[in-house]
Design a protein around this motif. Structure first.
Motif, PDB file in Angstrom:
ATOM      1  N   ARG A  95       0.831  -1.252  -0.141  1.00 37.60           N
ATOM      2  CA  ARG A  95      -0.084  -0.039  -0.094  1.00 37.60           C
ATOM      3  C   ARG A  95       1.105   1.278  -0.035  1.00 37.60           C
ATOM      4  O   ARG A  95       1.326   1.738   1.126  1.00 37.60           O
ATOM      5  N   ASN A 110     -11.192   3.508   3.423  1.00 33.34           N
ATOM      6  CA  ASN A 110     -10.582   2.795   4.566  1.00 33.34           C
ATOM      7  C   ASN A 110     -10.270   3.723   5.754  1.00 33.34           C
ATOM      8  O   ASN A 110      -9.788   3.146   6.706  1.00 33.34           O
ATOM      9  N   HIS A 114     -14.933  -0.138   9.734  1.00 32.40           N
ATOM     10  CA  HIS A 114     -15.624  -1.332   9.068  1.00 32.40           C
ATOM     11  C   HIS A 114     -14.894  -2.719   9.382  1.00 32.40           C
ATOM     12  O   HIS A 114     -13.818  -2.770   9.973  1.00 32.40           O
ATOM     13  N   ASP A 116     -13.998  -6.334   7.510  1.00 31.63           N
ATOM     14  CA  ASP A 116     -13.390  -6.771   6.239  1.00 31.63           C
ATOM     15  C   ASP A 116     -14.416  -7.853   5.569  1.00 31.63           C
ATOM     16  O   ASP A 116     -14.787  -8.618   6.376  1.00 31.63           O
ATOM     17  N   ARG A 130      -5.040 -11.245   9.015  1.00 36.20           N
ATOM     18  CA  ARG A 130      -4.192 -10.308   8.102  1.00 36.20           C
ATOM     19  C   ARG A 130      -2.957 -10.009   9.154  1.00 36.20           C
ATOM     20  O   ARG A 130      -3.033  -9.674  10.339  1.00 36.20           O
ATOM     21  N   ARG A 141       1.764   3.975  11.255  1.00 39.12           N
ATOM     22  CA  ARG A 141       0.427   3.789  10.555  1.00 39.12           C
ATOM     23  C   ARG A 141      -0.577   3.858  11.565  1.00 39.12           C
ATOM     24  O   ARG A 141      -0.542   3.104  12.532  1.00 39.12           O
ATOM     25  N   TRP A 143      -4.572   3.777  13.098  1.00 40.94           N
ATOM     26  CA  TRP A 143      -5.680   2.974  12.860  1.00 40.94           C
ATOM     27  C   TRP A 143      -6.609   3.646  14.085  1.00 40.94           C
ATOM     28  O   TRP A 143      -6.059   3.927  15.095  1.00 40.94           O
ATOM     29  N   HIS A 235     -12.128  -1.634  12.083  1.00 43.84           N
ATOM     30  CA  HIS A 235     -10.907  -0.739  11.952  1.00 43.84           C
ATOM     31  C   HIS A 235     -10.922   0.245  10.762  1.00 43.84           C
ATOM     32  O   HIS A 235     -11.952   0.134   9.932  1.00 43.84           O
TER      33      HIS A 235
HETATM   34  C1  SIN Z   1      -8.030  -2.016   5.532  1.00 40.61           C
HETATM   35  O1  SIN Z   1      -8.819  -1.447   5.930  1.00 40.61           O
HETATM   36  O2  SIN Z   1      -8.186  -3.293   5.516  1.00 40.61           O
HETATM   37  C2  SIN Z   1      -6.701  -1.428   5.526  1.00 40.61           C
HETATM   38  C3  SIN Z   1      -5.988  -1.041   6.789  1.00 40.61           C
HETATM   39  C4  SIN Z   1      -4.570  -0.594   6.241  1.00 40.61           C
HETATM   40  O3  SIN Z   1      -4.256  -0.575   4.978  1.00 40.61           O
HETATM   41  O4  SIN Z   1      -3.687  -0.325   7.197  1.00 40.61           O
END
Ligand code: SIN
Ligand code: FE
Length: 276
Positions: A95, A110, A114, A116, A130, A141, A143, A235
C-alpha cells in the motif's frame, strides 16, 4: 485471543525482510499507480497485479512480493500452527499511497470504521487473518478501532438487515449463486457472506458510529508488524504510507475458538444457520 479480537504487535518483523527490498518498494514512483488501490500478489498463482513500468522493475517487485509472502506464510505456519496448511492463502498487498485524505467513494474508504469482507472471495464462515508491516521509516500507521464484534453485532446487525438475509431462501438468490459457483466465477456465497458484505457497507454508511462512536487510536510505529482478524476487529486507517500485508482465510474447522467466530455470533442473533 486473536480469534477473540485482540491485535498482536511485534516491534520488528518476526521474519526476514531485507532492507534493500523495503527500500526498493518505498523508492518507486507509485504516484502514477493511483488507478489501483494497491499492488497485489497472489501466492497460489504467483501473480502480481497493479504494477506497471519497465520489465525489470516489475520483475523486481514481483520477486520482492513473492519472497515477502513466502516468509510471512512460513512464520505464521510455525507461530499459529493450528492453522498451518488448513488455511486458504489469500492475497498479499503493498500500500504505497498516503492514507490521510484519500479521495475514494464511500464504500471504498478505509478511513471509516468497518469489518473486512471481500466481494470476490466468500469465506463461508471462514475468518480473515491479516499480517501487516509498517514499512515507513519515520511515521506510524494510525488506525482507529471501536467496540468488539459482539457489541457491534448486538447494536447494528438487525438494522443492517441480518434477519432478511438469514431468511432469504429465495430460489432466485440461490440459483444465481450456485450458477456462479458452478461456472467457477465465485465460491458459493452463504448468507453469512452476504451479511458481512452488507455489514461492511452499513458500518461505513453509519454517520453516528463514524462521528460519535467510541474510538481507540492505535499507532503502529515504523517496522511494527501486527496480526489481526479484521472480520471481527472493526478498523479504520487514518494515516500512514507504505504498508505491506498478507491475508489468510482460516476455515471454521481450523479455528481454536470457534464460539468467537463472527458467523457463530450472528447465528446466535439470527436464530438460524448462516453457513453451509
Ligand atoms: C483495511 O482497511 O483493511 C486497510 C488497513 C490498512 O491498510 O492499514
Ligand atoms: Fe479493512
Amino acid at each position: 485471543m486473536l480469534e477473540r479480537g485482540q491485535i498482536l504487535q511485534f516491534r520488528e518483523p518476526p521474519f526476514a525482510f531485507p532492507t534493500v527490498d523495503q527500500e526498493f518498494l518505498r523508492n518507486q514512483e507509485w504516484a502514477e499507480l493511483r488507478m489501483h488501490k494497491n499492488v497485489s500478489y497472489r501466492p497460489g498463482e504467483d501473480v502480481l497485479r497493479g504494477v506497471s513500468g519497465d520489465a525489470n522493475t516489475v520483475e523486481r517487485v514481483h520477486s520482492i512480493m513473492r519472497n515477502y509472502s513466502a516468509r510471512v506464510i512460513e512464520f505464521v505456519g510455525d507461530f499459529l500452527s493450528p492453522y498451518k496448511e488448513k488455511w486458504n492463502l489469500d492475497f498479499a498487498s503493498f500500500r504505497p499511497l498516503e492514507e490521510a485524505g484519500r479521495d475514494l467513494p464511500l464504500h471504498k474508504r478505509n478511513d471509516l470504521l468497518h469489518v473486512d469482507a471481500f466481494p470476490s472471495r466468500p469465506t463461508q464462515g471462514g475468518r480473515i487473518l491479516r499480517v501487516f508491516t509498517n514499512l515507513n521509516t519515520t511515521r506510524p500507521r494510525v488506525w482507529n478501532t471501536t467496540e468488539n464484534f459482539e457489541t457491534l453485532a448486538h447494536k447494528y446487525a438487525k438494522p443492517a438487515g441480518l434477519q432478511q438475509i438469514a431468511e432469504d431462501d429465495s430460489f432466485l438468490t440461490r440459483t444465481v449463486q450456485n450458477l456462479g459457483a458452478k461456472l467457477g466465477i465465485t465460491a458459493a456465497r452463504t448468507p453469512y457472506d452476504m451479511f458481512m458484505l452488507r455489514f461492511h457497507d452499513y458500518l461505513k454508511e453509519n454517520t453516528a458510529l463514524q462521528t460519535k462512536g467510541p474510538k481507540t487510536e492505535m499507532a503502529f510505529p515504523p517496522s511494527a508488524t501486527w496480526m489481526v482478524f479484521t472480520d471481527c476487529v472493526a478498523h479504520a486507517v487514518m494515516s500512514g504510507q507504505y504498508a505491506i500485508e498478507q491475508t489468510f482465510l482460516i476455515p471454521p474447522k481450523a479455528l481454536v475458538a470457534p464460539d468467537a467466530a463472527p458467523y457463530r455470533i450472528l447465528e446466535g442473533l439470527a436464530g438460524r444457520p448462516l453457513v453451509g
